[in-house]
Enzyme design. Structure first.
Site, PDB file in Angstrom:
ATOM      1  N   VAL A  34      10.764  -7.116   9.762  1.00  0.00           N
ATOM      2  CA  VAL A  34      11.939  -6.250   9.944  1.00  0.00           C
ATOM      3  C   VAL A  34      11.640  -5.325  11.119  1.00  0.00           C
ATOM      4  O   VAL A  34      10.541  -4.768  11.219  1.00  0.00           O
ATOM      5  CB  VAL A  34      12.247  -5.441   8.663  1.00  0.00           C
ATOM      6  CG1 VAL A  34      13.455  -4.528   8.875  1.00  0.00           C
ATOM      7  CG2 VAL A  34      12.502  -6.391   7.492  1.00  0.00           C
ATOM      8  N   MET A  85       0.845  -1.194   0.000  1.00  0.00           N
ATOM      9  CA  MET A  85       0.000   0.000   0.000  1.00  0.00           C
ATOM     10  C   MET A  85       0.884   1.249   0.000  1.00  0.00           C
ATOM     11  O   MET A  85       0.420   2.339   0.340  1.00  0.00           O
ATOM     12  CB  MET A  85      -0.939  -0.004   1.210  1.00  0.00           C
ATOM     13  CG  MET A  85      -1.909  -1.192   1.179  1.00  0.00           C
ATOM     14  SD  MET A  85      -3.448  -0.911   2.055  1.00  0.00           S
ATOM     15  CE  MET A  85      -2.859  -0.584   3.692  1.00  0.00           C
ATOM     16  N   GLY A  86       2.163   1.066  -0.381  1.00  0.00           N
ATOM     17  CA  GLY A  86       3.057   2.213  -0.469  1.00  0.00           C
ATOM     18  C   GLY A  86       3.586   2.655   0.881  1.00  0.00           C
ATOM     19  O   GLY A  86       3.536   1.906   1.849  1.00  0.00           O
ATOM     20  N   HIS A 115       9.269  -3.479   3.473  1.00  0.00           N
ATOM     21  CA  HIS A 115       8.864  -3.699   2.075  1.00  0.00           C
ATOM     22  C   HIS A 115      10.094  -4.045   1.219  1.00  0.00           C
ATOM     23  O   HIS A 115      10.015  -4.896   0.329  1.00  0.00           O
ATOM     24  CB  HIS A 115       8.212  -2.440   1.496  1.00  0.00           C
ATOM     25  CG  HIS A 115       6.943  -2.040   2.181  1.00  0.00           C
ATOM     26  ND1 HIS A 115       6.874  -0.974   3.041  1.00  0.00           N
ATOM     27  CD2 HIS A 115       5.696  -2.564   2.123  1.00  0.00           C
ATOM     28  CE1 HIS A 115       5.631  -0.848   3.484  1.00  0.00           C
ATOM     29  NE2 HIS A 115       4.897  -1.795   2.951  1.00  0.00           N
ATOM     30  N   SER A 156       6.340  -0.479  10.506  1.00  0.00           N
ATOM     31  CA  SER A 156       4.975  -0.340  10.000  1.00  0.00           C
ATOM     32  C   SER A 156       4.797   1.104   9.562  1.00  0.00           C
ATOM     33  O   SER A 156       5.316   2.023  10.211  1.00  0.00           O
ATOM     34  CB  SER A 156       3.968  -0.664  11.114  1.00  0.00           C
ATOM     35  OG  SER A 156       2.694  -0.164  10.772  1.00  0.00           O
ATOM     36  N   SER A 157       4.035   1.282   8.482  1.00  0.00           N
ATOM     37  CA  SER A 157       3.765   2.656   8.034  1.00  0.00           C
ATOM     38  C   SER A 157       3.036   3.433   9.121  1.00  0.00           C
ATOM     39  O   SER A 157       3.137   4.654   9.193  1.00  0.00           O
ATOM     40  CB  SER A 157       2.921   2.626   6.768  1.00  0.00           C
ATOM     41  OG  SER A 157       3.621   1.933   5.764  1.00  0.00           O
ATOM     42  N   GLN A 178      -3.046 -12.169   8.099  1.00  0.00           N
ATOM     43  CA  GLN A 178      -3.212 -11.872   6.665  1.00  0.00           C
ATOM     44  C   GLN A 178      -2.520 -12.944   5.824  1.00  0.00           C
ATOM     45  O   GLN A 178      -3.087 -13.452   4.839  1.00  0.00           O
ATOM     46  CB  GLN A 178      -2.635 -10.489   6.368  1.00  0.00           C
ATOM     47  CG  GLN A 178      -2.492 -10.182   4.888  1.00  0.00           C
ATOM     48  CD  GLN A 178      -2.093  -8.749   4.616  1.00  0.00           C
ATOM     49  OE1 GLN A 178      -2.903  -7.854   4.724  1.00  0.00           O
ATOM     50  NE2 GLN A 178      -0.834  -8.519   4.248  1.00  0.00           N
ATOM     51  N   LEU A 202       6.721   3.090   1.620  1.00  0.00           N
ATOM     52  CA  LEU A 202       7.601   1.929   1.772  1.00  0.00           C
ATOM     53  C   LEU A 202       8.681   2.159   2.819  1.00  0.00           C
ATOM     54  O   LEU A 202       9.210   3.265   2.962  1.00  0.00           O
ATOM     55  CB  LEU A 202       8.231   1.607   0.419  1.00  0.00           C
ATOM     56  CG  LEU A 202       7.217   1.382  -0.707  1.00  0.00           C
ATOM     57  CD1 LEU A 202       7.940   1.084  -2.017  1.00  0.00           C
ATOM     58  CD2 LEU A 202       6.238   0.265  -0.379  1.00  0.00           C
TER      59      LEU A 202
HETATM   60  O1  PAF Z   1      -0.268  -5.764   3.792  1.00  0.00           O
HETATM   61  C1  PAF Z   1      -0.651  -4.833   3.027  1.00  0.00           C
HETATM   62  O2  PAF Z   1       0.044  -3.861   2.806  1.00  0.00           O
HETATM   63  C2  PAF Z   1      -2.011  -4.947   2.375  1.00  0.00           C
HETATM   64  O3  PAF Z   1      -2.925  -5.566   3.213  1.00  0.00           O
HETATM   65  C3  PAF Z   1      -1.959  -5.648   1.007  1.00  0.00           C
HETATM   66  C4  PAF Z   1      -1.523  -7.081   1.134  1.00  0.00           C
HETATM   67  C5  PAF Z   1      -1.011  -4.898   0.068  1.00  0.00           C
HETATM   68  C6  PAF Z   1      -3.355  -5.641   0.378  1.00  0.00           C
HETATM   69  O4  PAF Z   1      -3.838  -4.353   0.188  1.00  0.00           O
END
Ligand code: PAF
Length: 287
Positions: free
Chosen positions: A176, A28-29, A35, A185-186, A153, A31
């Site tokens: 990480v 979801m950017g 990521h 985490s963002s 997830q 980063l």
């Molecule tokens: O973990 C995330 O960033 C989001 O839940 C994902 C997997 C990109 C789906 O939008």
């Protein structure tokens, strides 16, 4: 690195690469190093790495932080280009959801989607499974990578892939952490200075519980962990110690446990987890 916004263009680009192994890293950017660890593992496992960047409205509740979720496209593009990513897919909302969200076909992994984070965030995992399934259909990757920090997830995506016989291999990547142990985490940037100073206690207290596994029952350890977090200044959403392989309650014969925690610090909800091996002898006492 090419940045592509349309499904048709992405498909055209990928059509030329189908002889090679393609990896997808959905994001979801905004980063961070977590990521980039997904990207690095994707590069080791595949020839072509596609990163998707889409703040998926479908997985946010009405009272959640969709409007404020950090959007940093230029910095993300620079980081991914620097990392050597091949293709960046940045669709608009109408490209992915041409119909109103209420009319969108949904992917629901029953049972587990309504537990733990799903109980606190109703509909969240329908939004996640739906977008991830859609991204898999668009990119048709050989492998896709997800972080272990979002343990539930990852489990749900694996279930979806198995249940729908999707032809993609899911790889998990270790969480990480900051030097003080806080999982990246963002949402960490929402923390005030005082909350940021407290935040590493989340993982420290989880580690403390992991060291006590087998000494007391799982429900007792859950209560103690929640109490310690609340005394430290968190507002615990949930604490569960469950079977790491099924996310069901521990039973005799469970081989690994996972400690799953969600806790609020002010207006920020943090999640973290830790997997521990269970010794034969302790399996009985953790129930
Ligand atoms: O973990 C995330 O960033 C989001 O839940 C994902 C997997 C990109 C789906 O939008």
């Amino acid at each position: 690195m090419d940045t592509v916004t349309q499904i048709s263009v992405l498909r055209e680009r990928l059509a030329a690469c189908r002889q090679q192994r393609i990896a997808l890293v959905p994001t979801m950017g905004n980063l961070h190093a977590g990521h980039l660890a997904l990207v690095a593992q994707a590069q080791r496992a595949a020839d072509i790495v596609v990163v998707s960047l889409f703040v998926n409205p479908f997985q946010f509740g009405a009272d959640e932080d969709l409007a404020h979720y950090p959007r940093t496209l230029a910095a993300d593009q620079a980081a991914l280009a620097e990392a050597g990513v091949d293709l960046l897919f940045v669709p608009t909302e109408t490209e992915l959801y041409p119909r109103p969200l209420a009319e969108q076909t949904q992917v629901w992994v029953p049972g587990i989607s309504d537990q733990y984070c799903g109980a606190s965030r109703p509909g969240h995992f329908v939004g996640v499974a739906t977008i991830v399934c859609k991204l898999f259909n668009i990119v048709q990757p050989d492998i896709a990578l997800f972080g272990r920090k979002d343990y539930q997830q990852l489990y749900i995506i694996r279930r979806m892939v198995a249940d729908l016989a999707l032809s993609v291999q899911i790889q998990a990547v270790e969480t990480v952490r900051e030097p003080d142990g806080l999982a990246l985490s963002s949402r960490n940037q929402y923390l005030t200075r005082a909350e940021r100073a407290l935040a590493p206690q989340l993982y420290q207290q989880i580690q403390h519980t992991a060291a006590q596994m087998g000494q007391r029952s799982a429900p007792q350890l859950e209560i103690e962990l929640a109490n310690r977090l609340n005394v430290a200044g968190f507002r615990t959403d949930y604490v569960y110690i469950v079977d790491a392989d099924s996310l069901a309650p521990l039973q005799v014969g469970s081989k690994r446990a996972v400690i799953l925690v969600a806790a609020w610090l002010g207006r920020t909800r943090l999640i973290d987890n830790m997997v521990t091996q269970l010794e034969e002898a302790t399996c009985h006492s953790v129930n």
